[in-house]
Write an enzyme that holds these catalytic residues in place. Structure first.
Site, PDB file in Angstrom:
ATOM      1  N   ASP A  84       0.833  -1.201   0.000  1.00  0.00           N
ATOM      2  CA  ASP A  84       0.000   0.000   0.000  1.00  0.00           C
ATOM      3  C   ASP A  84       0.872   1.256   0.000  1.00  0.00           C
ATOM      4  OD1 ASP A  84      -2.454   1.288   0.009  1.00  0.00           O
ATOM      5  OD2 ASP A  84      -2.630   1.306   2.189  1.00  0.00           O
ATOM      6  N   ARG A 240      -6.651   0.675  11.354  1.00  0.00           N
ATOM      7  CA  ARG A 240      -6.770   0.732  12.810  1.00  0.00           C
ATOM      8  C   ARG A 240      -8.073   0.139  13.333  1.00  0.00           C
ATOM      9  NH1 ARG A 240      -4.198   3.245  16.859  1.00  0.00           N
ATOM     10  NH2 ARG A 240      -2.758   4.156  15.359  1.00  0.00           N
TER      11      ARG A 240
END
Length: 290
Positions: A84, A240
């Protein structure tokens, strides 16, 4: 089967597109994260994508990428390994020598023409290695662990330019900027900042030939996730929000239990967050046996 149809990420994403569900692309930083995604995917019978950041290339090195590819490709459900936000050209050079199935090339710091040249150059080199490429068009604001906080204004994706960008670069997947942000959203949340009409226009311009990728998912309601799926988003980046339970467990128990127990139970807690999102994305139960 010819490239890109024989590419693992391409197949996972296009199977999801045909099946009417989305696939979670889960950012991980350690072995616990890798094992959590694999075990959650196998338990839920869901395809998945494991995402690493360029940070891993420098901190853990290419050997860790190879380990992730080995265990992911050995799973009983389809799982691919993705890099990413590759911001630096020199990181792209490293990544092309690693065991990635796909790479996200982020040229959003460059001017438009330079961005096109940079992305196209990586696409051409990656083709020979069987690696598919995702790119960001525009600039998504904010930052998160693994992505530097950029002191630059966001640039929204121009729907009319999106198709030209894809044609000129040859990218396989596109991450649009339509008010989504990395990290926590400003006051009002995504409901206030997302421009759904822009996302819809981008999807209409590209059609189903270029699946869309959603960056900036912390936090989002299930309704917004499903709305984005209705407008062409097939790959859902997760960071997260799926590991909050893991962090809470480690924080409470790091001085109370042995490291082996901390790691084993940490994986179990991590799994819960991943499993939940697989249900939200409607990918649970959709994986064929490998």
């Amino acid at each position: 089967m010819a490239f890109p149809q024989n590419n693992r990420t391409w197949k996972i994403i296009h199977d999801a597109q045909k099946g009417g569900y989305a696939v979670g692309a889960f950012c991980v930083y350690n072995t616990e994260g890798v094992l959590a995604v694999i075990r959650a995917a196998e338990k839920k019978r869901s395809p998945a994508i494991i995402q690493l950041f360029p940070w891993t290339l420098h901190f853990q090195g290419p050997a860790f990428v190879q380990y992730v590819a080995n265990v992911s490709h050995g799973a009983s459900v389809p799982i691919s390994v993705h890099l990413d936000h590759c911001l630096k050209p020199e990181d792209a050079d490293i990544a092309l020598q690693c065991a990635f199935d796909s790479i996200m090339i982020d040229g959003s710091l460059f001017e438009t023409e330079e961005n096109i040249r940079y992305v196209k150059s990586v696409v051409e080199r990656a083709r020979d290695k069987g690696i598919t490429i995702e790119a960001e068009l525009g600039r998504i604001e904010g930052g998160e662990d693994g992505i530097p906080m950029l002191e630059l204004d966001g640039l929204l994706t121009d729907p009319d330019f999106a198709l030209q960008f894809v044609k000129e670069t040859g990218v396989h997947f596109l991450a649009p900027s339509f008010g989504n942000v990395h990290g926590p959203y400003p006051p009002g949340g995504a409901e206030k900042h997302w421009q759904i009409s822009r996302l819809k226009q981008i999807h209409e311009k590209l059609g189903n030939g270029v699946p869309l990728v959603l960056h900036g998912t912390h936090p989002l309601s299930d309704d917004l996730l499903h709305l984005s799926m209705a407008h062409g988003v097939v790959k859902m980046n997760q960071n997260r929000n799926v590991r909050l339970g893991y962090h809470e467990y480690v924080e409470k128990n790091c001085a109370r239990v042995e490291l082996t127990e901390l790691q084993e139970q940490g994986v179990e807690e991590y799994c819960k967050g991943v499993e939940h999102m697989m249900e939200v994305f409607r990918s649970a139960g959709r994986a064929p046996d490998m």
